[in-house]
Design an enzyme around this catalytic site. Structure first.
Site, PDB file in Angstrom:
ATOM      1  CG  HIS A  41      -2.008  -1.025   1.091  1.00 11.77           C
ATOM      2  ND1 HIS A  41      -2.446  -1.787   2.138  1.00 11.77           N
ATOM      3  CD2 HIS A  41      -2.724  -1.421   0.021  1.00 11.77           C
ATOM      4  CE1 HIS A  41      -3.399  -2.598   1.722  1.00 11.77           C
ATOM      5  NE2 HIS A  41      -3.579  -2.403   0.440  1.00 11.77           N
ATOM      6  CG  HIS A  76      -1.315  -7.798   2.271  1.00 11.98           C
ATOM      7  ND1 HIS A  76      -0.761  -7.246   3.372  1.00 11.98           N
ATOM      8  CD2 HIS A  76      -1.476  -6.791   1.380  1.00 11.98           C
ATOM      9  CE1 HIS A  76      -0.587  -5.942   3.164  1.00 11.98           C
ATOM     10  NE2 HIS A  76      -1.005  -5.650   1.959  1.00 11.98           N
ATOM     11  CB  CYS A  99       4.837 -11.898   5.199  1.00 12.00           C
ATOM     12  SG  CYS A  99       5.802 -11.809   6.707  1.00 12.00           S
ATOM     13  CD  GLU A 129      -2.175  -9.975   7.792  1.00 14.82           C
ATOM     14  OE1 GLU A 129      -1.462  -8.975   7.632  1.00 14.82           O
ATOM     15  OE2 GLU A 129      -2.320 -10.549   8.889  1.00 14.82           O
ATOM     16  CB  THR A 165       0.601  -9.688  10.831  1.00 17.13           C
ATOM     17  OG1 THR A 165       0.372  -9.018   9.604  1.00 17.13           O
ATOM     18  CG2 THR A 165       0.516 -11.172  10.662  1.00 17.13           C
ATOM     19  CB  CYS A 193       4.046  -9.186  12.696  1.00 26.51           C
ATOM     20  SG  CYS A 193       5.616  -8.686  12.198  1.00 26.51           S
ATOM     21  CB  SER A 221      -0.357   1.950   4.527  1.00 27.46           C
ATOM     22  OG  SER A 221       0.253   1.300   5.614  1.00 27.46           O
ATOM     23  CG  ASN A 223       1.699  -0.817   8.453  1.00 25.97           C
ATOM     24  OD1 ASN A 223       2.612  -0.100   8.780  1.00 25.97           O
ATOM     25  ND2 ASN A 223       1.559  -1.271   7.218  1.00 25.97           N
TER      26      ASN A 223
HETATM   27  S1  SF4 Z   1       4.162  -6.576   9.198  1.00 27.01           S
HETATM   28 FE1  SF4 Z   1       5.017  -8.514   9.876  1.00 27.01          FE
HETATM   29  S2  SF4 Z   1       3.604 -10.011   9.097  1.00 27.01           S
HETATM   30 FE2  SF4 Z   1       3.142  -8.174   7.981  1.00 27.01          FE
HETATM   31  S3  SF4 Z   1       4.380  -8.334   6.160  1.00 27.01           S
HETATM   32 FE3  SF4 Z   1       5.600  -7.241   7.655  1.00 27.01          FE
HETATM   33  S4  SF4 Z   1       6.858  -8.801   8.667  1.00 27.01           S
HETATM   34 FE4  SF4 Z   1       5.188  -9.824   7.597  1.00 27.01          FE
END
Ligand code: SF4
Length: 581
Positions: A41, A76, A99, A129, A165, A193, A221, A223
């Site tokens: 993203h 993802h 991943c 994901e 994650t 993660c 994104s 995260n």
């Molecule tokens: S955040 Fe963690 S689980 Fe997600 S892609 Fe990155 S390393 Fe892999």
């Protein structure tokens, strides 16, 4: 304004792996090349991949509708049925970029589903994901994105809870609590993660220690958004930005210090651009002298004057180490030659520079005429000075100048290039780092020995090894920081061949090995006592490695200039040693 970069900012392991797979495919896989959905993203990365002919598939192709080509599954992951459909579509190769940490969550879900248990995934239902994870639950999965949604779930038996994650730790524990209140015993797998945990912990700490936080990442994104939310909970101003245009300069100028962090899908070059822009925002609390000092040093570093003066310092140290009388002309040759080669090769190697060092790329285009003019003048001055020293020094420097200039230009004919896979000298894996070290060693060690005569073989050998190793460490260290840009343009640097961790280890051992060698030669009398003093610049480079590894200094032209100051230090200790003789 003080700017502090988070150690965890930028690509996580899974994203880096997916990028490496995609860029590797761009160089060698069967075309056309697709990713199933956007690889990550981040709009800058997506447009870069498009430029390399890698397009994102929006939908699953019909079975048998394709004849060859390559498709890459993103970090993802996907539901198992989608992976099967990609195989049936007719692609010659399906590259699975899922991943490994997501693969682990998929395995937990599959096992729970096989054992007849109900899986609750804590995450955003629409996130790819989560869509992929749900596919592995075989119809026994549910997605919950807020604790209130637990009440809307049907009656469940034997509940297993997992997290997306990149989910927020706080939200995951709130949902788990709500699940336990409603269903009693719940088997909890904290699948957030480690990279996410570390990122969130660090941003909390940085938000407490600084006046504001800049979070860099794609607007889509998840995260990145969560990082901004975590920072905002601390109560400091948070700036969520995708590119430098989004920076609120007037608000930032009121802050004394800002921390910069970035989502797992933000490439290094975007972070570097942001740091560059932030360095131009002068905090209202910052003194004029400090600002002026920083800007002046930046100019010296970008214009290669720091490294060229460093070469002059190394030339003096090397002459003394070899037992030679200090010679100003030879010091001048070292200055001119290294200045010219660094400047001119940068212009011939612009492509990677745009990603690795946007600050330098901007500087080069702004001062193009001045830099090329002074680069050519310096190369000519080096050759003229050598001509005055004699025919052999002249031939040596002329040959090296030609080799230096040929380094980045195509020298292998097209039909041979296909066979050996090399077009330019710089295409030879690891050649950049080694050839830079060799060029320095020839100019600062071999040239004085040739021009003035060999005085001490052991001193000359030590000076050669000292220069070669120190410059090798310097260049490989910069290669570690430039690994993303080099991957994009398909450069084979040492960190790309060995991996970042291995390269850092190699440099560490090389640095301390060099300290040991200097000490041994000085102690055994194989070199003048100056060898003891020269441990100082080697230790200085070791300290820079440590500071970089711990993210106590930020990547960029200024910190690269600080590494080069160790060459000045070599010259300075040589002068002091000479004065004491
Ligand atoms: S955040 Fe963690 S689980 Fe997600 S892609 Fe990155 S390393 Fe892999």
């Amino acid at each position: 304004m003080k700017v502090r970069l988070a150690r965890t900012a930028g690509f996580c392991m899974g994203v880096r792996r997916a990028m490496e797979l995609a860029l590797g495919a761009a160089h060698e896989a069967e075309r056309p090349i697709f990713t199933y959905g956007p690889l990550i993203h981040n709009p800058q990365v997506l447009s870069l991949l498009e430029g390399k002919g890698i397009k994102a598939l929006k939908e699953l192709p019909e079975p048998g509708s394709l004849k060859g080509g390559t498709v890459i599954i993103r970090a993802h992951g996907v539901p198992p049925q989608d992976k099967a459909r990609l195989r049936e579509a007719g692609f010659a190769k399906v590259v699975d970029g899922t991943c490994p940490r997501v693969v682990r969550v998929q395995a937990i879900i599959r096992r729970a589903a096989r054992e007849g248990r109900q899986v609750v995934i804590v995450g955003d239902a629409a996130h790819p994901e989560v869509v992929g994870l749900l596919g592995h639950a075989g119809g026994q999965g549910h997605v919950v994105s807020r604790p209130e949604q637990v009440a809307e779930l049907p009656e469940l038996q034997q509940v297993v809870a997992v997290a997306q994650t990149t989910q927020s730790e706080k939200l995951f524990s709130q949902v788990v609590r709500a699940l336990e209140e409603r269903f009693g015993r719940v088997e909890v797998h904290d699948t957030i993660c480690e990279a996410t945990h570390r990122r969130q912990d660090e941003v909390k700490r940085l938000a407490r220690d600084n006046d504001g936080v800049v979070v860099v990442g794609g607007k889509a994104s998840g995260n990145t958004k969560r990082l901004a939310e975590v920072a905002a909970e601390i109560g400091k101003p948070v700036f969520l930005v995708e590119s430098e245009e989004d920076l609120d300069r007037s608000r930032l100028a009121k802050l004394g210090s800002v921390a910069v962090t970035a989502g797992a899908s933000t490439p290094n070059w975007v972070i570097k651009r942001m740091l560059r822009e932030l360095s131009f925002i002068r905090s209202l609390r910052e003194g004029g002298f400090r600002f002026w000092l920083r800007r002046s040093f930046r100019f010296l570093a970008l214009s290669q004057l720091v490294v060229a003066l460093g070469a002059a310092g190394m030339a003096l140290a090397s002459q003394l180490l070899q037992g030679l009388r200090p010679d100003g002309d030879l010091v001048g040759v070292a200055f001119c030659y290294i200045y010219a080669m660094h400047i001119l090769n940068q212009f011939l190697d612009k492509e990677a520079g745009q990603y690795n060092d946007p600050d330098r790329a901007h500087f080069l285009s702004k001062h193009r005429v001045f830099l090329i003019g002074t680069g050519v003048a310096a190369a000519s001055a080096a050759v003229v000075l050598c001509a005055l020293l004699g025919a052999v020094p002249f031939a040596l420097v002329a040959t090296m100048s030609v080799l230096g200039l040929l380094y980045s230009v195509p020298v292998v004919p097209r039909r041979l290039e296909k066979k050996i896979g090399i077009q330019r000298l710089k295409d030879i894996p690891g050649s950049k780092t080694l050839s830079a070290g060799l060029a320095w060693a020839f100019i600062v060690v071999v040239l004085p020995a040739v021009a003035m005569g060999l005085q001490s073989l052991s001193g000359t050998v030590l000076a050669f090894v000292f220069t070669l190793a120190l410059v090798f460490v310097r260049c490989a260290l910069f290669d570690v920081l430039d690994v993303q840009g080099d991957l994009i343009v398909g450069k084979e640097t040492i960190p790309i061949m060995l991996g970042e961790a291995q390269t850092r280890r190699l440099l560490w051992w090389l640095t301390w090995g060099l300290c040991g060698l200097l000490a041994l030669c000085a102690w055994a009398g194989a070199a003048p006592s100056l060898a003891w003093w020269l441990i100082l610049p080697v230790a200085g480079i070791a300290a820079m490695q440590l500071l970089w590894a711990r993210s106590w200094i930020m990547p960029g032209s200024v910190s690269e200039g600080l590494v080069d100051l160790n060459f000045w230090l070599a010259g300075l200790v040589a002068l002091l040693w000479l004065a004491m003789q």
